[in-house]
Design a protein around this motif. Structure first.
Motif, PDB file in Angstrom:
ATOM      1  N   GLU A  91      14.304  43.513  24.144  1.00 25.73           N
ATOM      2  CA  GLU A  91      13.183  42.901  24.852  1.00 25.73           C
ATOM      3  C   GLU A  91      13.481  41.425  25.156  1.00 25.73           C
ATOM      4  O   GLU A  91      13.224  40.928  26.261  1.00 25.73           O
ATOM      5  N   HIS A  92      14.030  40.728  24.165  1.00 25.39           N
ATOM      6  CA  HIS A  92      14.361  39.316  24.327  1.00 25.39           C
ATOM      7  C   HIS A  92      15.439  39.120  25.393  1.00 25.39           C
ATOM      8  O   HIS A  92      15.320  38.260  26.273  1.00 25.39           O
ATOM      9  N   GLU A  93      16.501  39.913  25.325  1.00 26.85           N
ATOM     10  CA  GLU A  93      17.626  39.744  26.251  1.00 26.85           C
ATOM     11  C   GLU A  93      17.253  40.173  27.674  1.00 26.85           C
ATOM     12  O   GLU A  93      17.733  39.583  28.647  1.00 26.85           O
ATOM     13  N   GLU A  94      16.411  41.197  27.803  1.00 30.97           N
ATOM     14  CA  GLU A  94      15.960  41.602  29.141  1.00 30.97           C
ATOM     15  C   GLU A  94      15.104  40.510  29.785  1.00 30.97           C
ATOM     16  O   GLU A  94      15.236  40.237  30.989  1.00 30.97           O
ATOM     17  N   ALA A  95      14.239  39.869  28.993  1.00 30.42           N
ATOM     18  CA  ALA A  95      13.422  38.771  29.519  1.00 30.42           C
ATOM     19  C   ALA A  95      14.304  37.600  29.933  1.00 30.42           C
ATOM     20  O   ALA A  95      14.093  36.974  30.986  1.00 30.42           O
ATOM     21  N   ARG A  96      15.315  37.332  29.126  1.00 31.73           N
ATOM     22  CA  ARG A  96      16.251  36.252  29.446  1.00 31.73           C
ATOM     23  C   ARG A  96      17.033  36.560  30.718  1.00 31.73           C
ATOM     24  O   ARG A  96      17.239  35.695  31.572  1.00 31.73           O
ATOM     25  N   HIS A  97      17.459  37.806  30.848  1.00 29.33           N
ATOM     26  CA  HIS A  97      18.202  38.224  32.045  1.00 29.33           C
ATOM     27  C   HIS A  97      17.322  38.153  33.296  1.00 29.33           C
ATOM     28  O   HIS A  97      17.783  37.739  34.371  1.00 29.33           O
ATOM     29  N   PHE A  98      16.053  38.524  33.154  1.00 34.97           N
ATOM     30  CA  PHE A  98      15.124  38.473  34.288  1.00 34.97           C
ATOM     31  C   PHE A  98      14.943  37.031  34.763  1.00 34.97           C
ATOM     32  O   PHE A  98      14.910  36.759  35.976  1.00 34.97           O
ATOM     33  N   LYS A  99      14.826  36.082  33.820  1.00 37.05           N
ATOM     34  CA  LYS A  99      14.685  34.674  34.186  1.00 37.05           C
ATOM     35  C   LYS A  99      15.930  34.181  34.915  1.00 37.05           C
ATOM     36  O   LYS A  99      15.837  33.400  35.874  1.00 37.05           O
TER      37      LYS A  99
END
Length: 432
Positions: A91-99
């Motif tokens: 969840e953390h890495e997907e949010a970071r990738h989206f940003k």
């Protein structure tokens, strides 16, 4: 229904790293018949039929008798750890990738090409981390499902082997992710250049230095790293005086920087006496910049540059070599792996700049002229590891305190526990 027939052969599951993730290779053989499946396990004498309908206490007892209880526990522990780690981390890495994707969409890539390359590289790295965590989730589900299937009808040794193999992959993925979160130093993501020099004890130190070269090359092979020996200075009586290995792989410096210092091998005297002898070799680890050159300006007047010609052993020809000393700090570097003096000079200068950048970071300085020479750590005065072969066998990592009982295994390239311990003492781990 599975018929289990045991024979008196012991099976060991080796430890291949911090998560005990060596490939599982029990000596199982399977023969298929029309009416039943006959499965032979080589364990202490026992013959029994195990049904899924048996009470759990009885099944646990039989698991233990078969030597499979610890195997099932390893699978369960791997799955539980993965389930705890994977969901929040993904969840953390997907949010970071989206940003980062939003940043790319909003950023004019043509305004600053250097910045654009950095942004795109970060985006690609983020995508790899997300894919790795998704693979971790899949592998954990696979291991859990296969283990459950192995118990539905009867304890199926073949399915347990598959479940354990999947759990090994889970452990590797978790270890790589956890370690990557610790490698956040300014140069941890770069490649690495390792320089190994034999001590002054003579032929035994030269042989010991060559053994260390082989150890790092075997480790690189196990990790699928592109390690290559670019310079090698053999001694007359066997072994080497020095060698240089380059690892053109991201995060190689982060993994290997803890290897810097002296490596001491202790063994019985070769003349048959009870006296213990020590052989030394020094290991230096330098960042190898993969995509850019080291950004540092050095005053030419501070450099003493020597151009040499070295005779290649057994080739009957010479090759160019360049030696550079940085006078204010006393640092020395050399290069002989290129075909021309010019190319060797560029490579030696890059190594010097990389060493200076690390020292600047360590000392908290911003300029080369601010470096305090008397605080530069000499790798010959910094003991890293002891490899004891007599009177007992032991590998002792001086910096971390970790001890391993099999020096021969370590020399075969199984240094991951030592590397992991070195990384873990740098700072506490934050799961996400």
């Amino acid at each position: 229904m599975a018929k289990l027939v045991a024979e008196p052969i012991w099976v060991g599951i080796g430890a291949g790293g911090p998560n005990n993730n060596a490939p599982f290779n029990p000596k199982w053989t399977t023969t298929t018949y029309t009416s039943r499946r006959h499965c032979t396990l080589h364990y202490p004498t026992l013959s029994s039929t195990i049904r899924a309908s048996q009470p759990m206490d009885d099944k646990s007892k039989l698991y233990k008798e078969l030597g499979m209880f610890s195997l099932r526990k390893k699978i369960e522990d791997s799955v539980i750890r993965a389930e705890m780690l994977a969901a929040p981390a993904l969840e953390h890495e997907e949010a970071r990738h989206f940003k980062q994707e939003e940043m790319v969409r909003e950023y004019d890539l043509w305004d600053d090409l250097a910045k654009s390359n950095e942004v795109l590289a970060n985006l690609a790295d983020s995508a790899k981390v997300v894919d790795s965590l998704r693979d971790l989730t899949y592998k954990a589900e696979e291991a859990k499902l296969i283990a459950e299937l192995a118990e539905m009808d009867a304890i199926n040794c073949g399915l347990f082997e598959q479940a354990y193999t999947a759990s090994v992959d889970v452990n590797k993925l978790m270890y790589n992710y956890e370690t990557s979160k610790l490698l956040n130093g300014p140069y941890d993501f770069e490649g690495a250049c390792i320089v190994i020099e034999a001590g002054s004890e003579g032929i035994y130190s030269e042989i010991w230095a060559e053994q260390l070269v082989e150890m790092y090359m075997k480790w690189a092979g196990k990790q699928c790293y592109g390690g290559r020996i670019v310079e090698r200075y053999p001694s007359k009586n066997g072994g080497i005086k020095s060698a240089t290995i380059e690892f053109e792989h991201k995060y190689a410096y982060g993994y290997l920087s803890g290897e810097r210092g002296t490596h001491r091998m202790i063994r019985s005297s070769q003349n048959g006496s009870n006296v213990l002898e020590a052989s030394l070799a020094a290991v230096d680890v330098i960042p190898l910049f993969l995509e850019t050159s080291p950004d540092l300006i050095i005053n030419d007047n501070d450099l003493a540059i020597s151009f040499l010609s070295l005779c290649e052993e057994g080739m009957g020809r010479t090759k160019p070599a360049v030696h550079i000393q940085h006078i204010p700090t006393g640092l020395r570097v050399y290069s002989s792996g290129e075909r021309s003096n010019f190319a060797n000079k560029i490579k030696a200068l890059n190594r010097l700049k990389a060493k200076l950048l690390v020292i600047l970071t360590d000392q908290g300085a911003s300029r080369v002229t601010s470096i305090k020479r008397n605080t530069i750590v000499d790798m010959w005065h910094q003991e890293t590891r002891r490899y004891v072969f007599s009177p007992h066998k032991l590998v002792q990592d001086v910096k971390t305190g970790i001890q391993l009982s099999d020096p021969n295994s370590v020399l075969e390239g199984n240094i991951e526990p030592l590397i992991g311990a070195s990384i873990n003492i740098r700072q506490p781990f934050d799961t996400v």
